[in-house]
Motif scaffolding. Structure first.
Motif, PDB file in Angstrom:
ATOM      1  N   PRO A  69       0.825  -1.212   0.000  1.00  0.00           N
ATOM      2  CA  PRO A  69       0.000   0.000   0.000  1.00  0.00           C
ATOM      3  C   PRO A  69       0.858   1.261   0.000  1.00  0.00           C
ATOM      4  N   GLY A  70       0.425   2.229  -0.747  1.00  0.00           N
ATOM      5  CA  GLY A  70       1.106   3.522  -0.757  1.00  0.00           C
ATOM      6  C   GLY A  70       2.373   3.549  -1.575  1.00  0.00           C
ATOM      7  N   PHE A  93       6.672   8.356   2.076  1.00  0.00           N
ATOM      8  CA  PHE A  93       5.472   9.056   2.524  1.00  0.00           C
ATOM      9  C   PHE A  93       5.561  10.511   2.135  1.00  0.00           C
ATOM     10  N   ARG A 104      -0.640   8.231  16.630  1.00  0.00           N
ATOM     11  CA  ARG A 104      -0.301   6.854  16.266  1.00  0.00           C
ATOM     12  C   ARG A 104       0.689   6.921  15.109  1.00  0.00           C
ATOM     13  N   ARG A 105       1.634   6.047  15.137  1.00  0.00           N
ATOM     14  CA  ARG A 105       2.556   5.957  14.024  1.00  0.00           C
ATOM     15  C   ARG A 105       2.903   4.502  13.813  1.00  0.00           C
ATOM     16  N   GLU A 106       2.076   3.834  13.037  1.00  0.00           N
ATOM     17  CA  GLU A 106       2.267   2.403  12.847  1.00  0.00           C
ATOM     18  C   GLU A 106       2.762   2.081  11.447  1.00  0.00           C
ATOM     19  N   ARG A 107       2.547   2.976  10.533  1.00  0.00           N
ATOM     20  CA  ARG A 107       2.952   2.738   9.148  1.00  0.00           C
ATOM     21  C   ARG A 107       4.433   3.059   9.020  1.00  0.00           C
ATOM     22  N   GLU A 108       5.081   2.332   8.169  1.00  0.00           N
ATOM     23  CA  GLU A 108       6.529   2.517   8.044  1.00  0.00           C
ATOM     24  C   GLU A 108       6.930   2.790   6.598  1.00  0.00           C
ATOM     25  N   ALA A 109       7.917   3.610   6.463  1.00  0.00           N
ATOM     26  CA  ALA A 109       8.479   3.875   5.143  1.00  0.00           C
ATOM     27  C   ALA A 109       9.867   3.260   5.091  1.00  0.00           C
ATOM     28  N   GLY A 110      10.334   3.004   3.901  1.00  0.00           N
ATOM     29  CA  GLY A 110      11.682   2.443   3.787  1.00  0.00           C
ATOM     30  C   GLY A 110      11.879   1.720   2.476  1.00  0.00           C
TER      31      GLY A 110
END
Lengths: 154, 134
Positions: A69-70, A93, A104-110
């Motif tokens: 996703p994303g 992101f 909340r910060r559950e999504r991760e970029a990388g």
């Protein structure tokens, strides 16, 4: 409901009697947790490498699917060499305003990179990939030699 | 900015105790980011596999519900070779502490990510009251 689930075992080959016991134990664990609605016989493979993929096949193709996703198609790189498929990319992101307060910060970029071997010979020239609603689907046509042959009895 | 970190596999979290389901199927908790500014609360949720039409957003009495139904995207005549993730619906609820201007909620769904902008109800602009001395 439960009985249907119980007998509705997906086709799996039982390698040893302990597999069967383990399966039974997991089933019971599931019952005590009260979530009997989901299939108790899930056996997920874990490679530990992002992204998780599902691979399926039909007569003509292998299908590789991943949840990404994303991720824009432009940030993905797919390469096929022989039977090895390499999938890499980056999840970025969009920048948010600086003075936002996070709850909340559950999504991760990388970045990620994964390579895997396809189970049979493939036609490298006709590999197709598409993104739809955050699901990447790679369609890899099987080589003629790898397709099952229907044999008619004369 | 530091170099981008390498992404790690994150197992999808099954919802622990949702309202009892009448349809079979697994329900997952989508990963979310929630942040707020003076004016908005923004929620980003990863819901891969959901079509924009199948997202349900509901806000009543400060309870925000985000749900998404996933239509099976694997062909019926395909057989599994490797299964590392499961496909299921998404469901998550939040309690909001601010009053939200319901009419101005914006939802945007792109590449499997839901972006929900919830504008806070405008409070009366703070007034300064000058004290007059007699």
């Amino acid at each position: 409901m439960l009985t249907t689930r119980f007998f509705n075992i997906p086709t799996q080959s039982f390698k040893s009697p302990f597999d069967e016991l383990n399966r039974m134990r997991r089933f019971l664990d599931h019952l005590t947790q009260g979530s009997a609605y989901s299939s108790p016989f899930r056996s997920l493979s874990q490679s530990g490498v992002f992204p998780s993929i599902n691979m399926t096949e039909d007569v003509d193709n292998y299908f590789i699917r991943a949840e990404l996703p994303g991720i824009k198609a432009g940030n993905l790189d797919i390469q096929v060499e022989g039977k090895v498929l390499k999938l890499s990319g980056e999840r970025k992101f969009s920048e948010e305003d600086e003075n936002v307060q996070y709850h909340r910060r559950e999504r991760e970029a990388g970045t990620f990179s994964r390579a895997f071997t396809l189970p049979g010979d493939v036609n490298v020239d006709k590999v197709d990939a598409k993104m739809s609603n955050g699901i990447l689907t790679i369609t890899v046509p099987k080589a003629e030699a790898a397709k099952p042959k229907q044999i008619t009895i004369s | 900015m530091t170099a981008a970190q390498e992404l790690q596999v994150k197992e999808k979290q099954e919802v622990a105790s949702p309202a009892e389901q009448t349809k079979p199927g697994i329900i997952f908790t989508p990963d979310v980011d929630i942040f707020e500014t003076d004016r908005n609360i923004t929620l980003l949720a990863d819901m891969p596999g959901v079509a924009a039409d199948d997202i349900e957003i509901d806000l009543r009495e400060n309870i925000l519900t985000v749900a998404g139904d996933v239509k099976p995207f694997e062909g019926a005549d395909e057989s599994d070779i490797l299964v590392e993730f499961e496909i299921g619906k998404y469901h998550r609820q939040f309690t909001l502490s601010d009053k939200i201007d319901q009419g101005k909620i914006e939802a945007n769904f792109e590449d499997g990510v839901l972006r929900l902008t919830l504008p806070k109800e405008e409070k009366a602009a703070p007034r300064k009251i000058a004290v007059k001395s007699a």
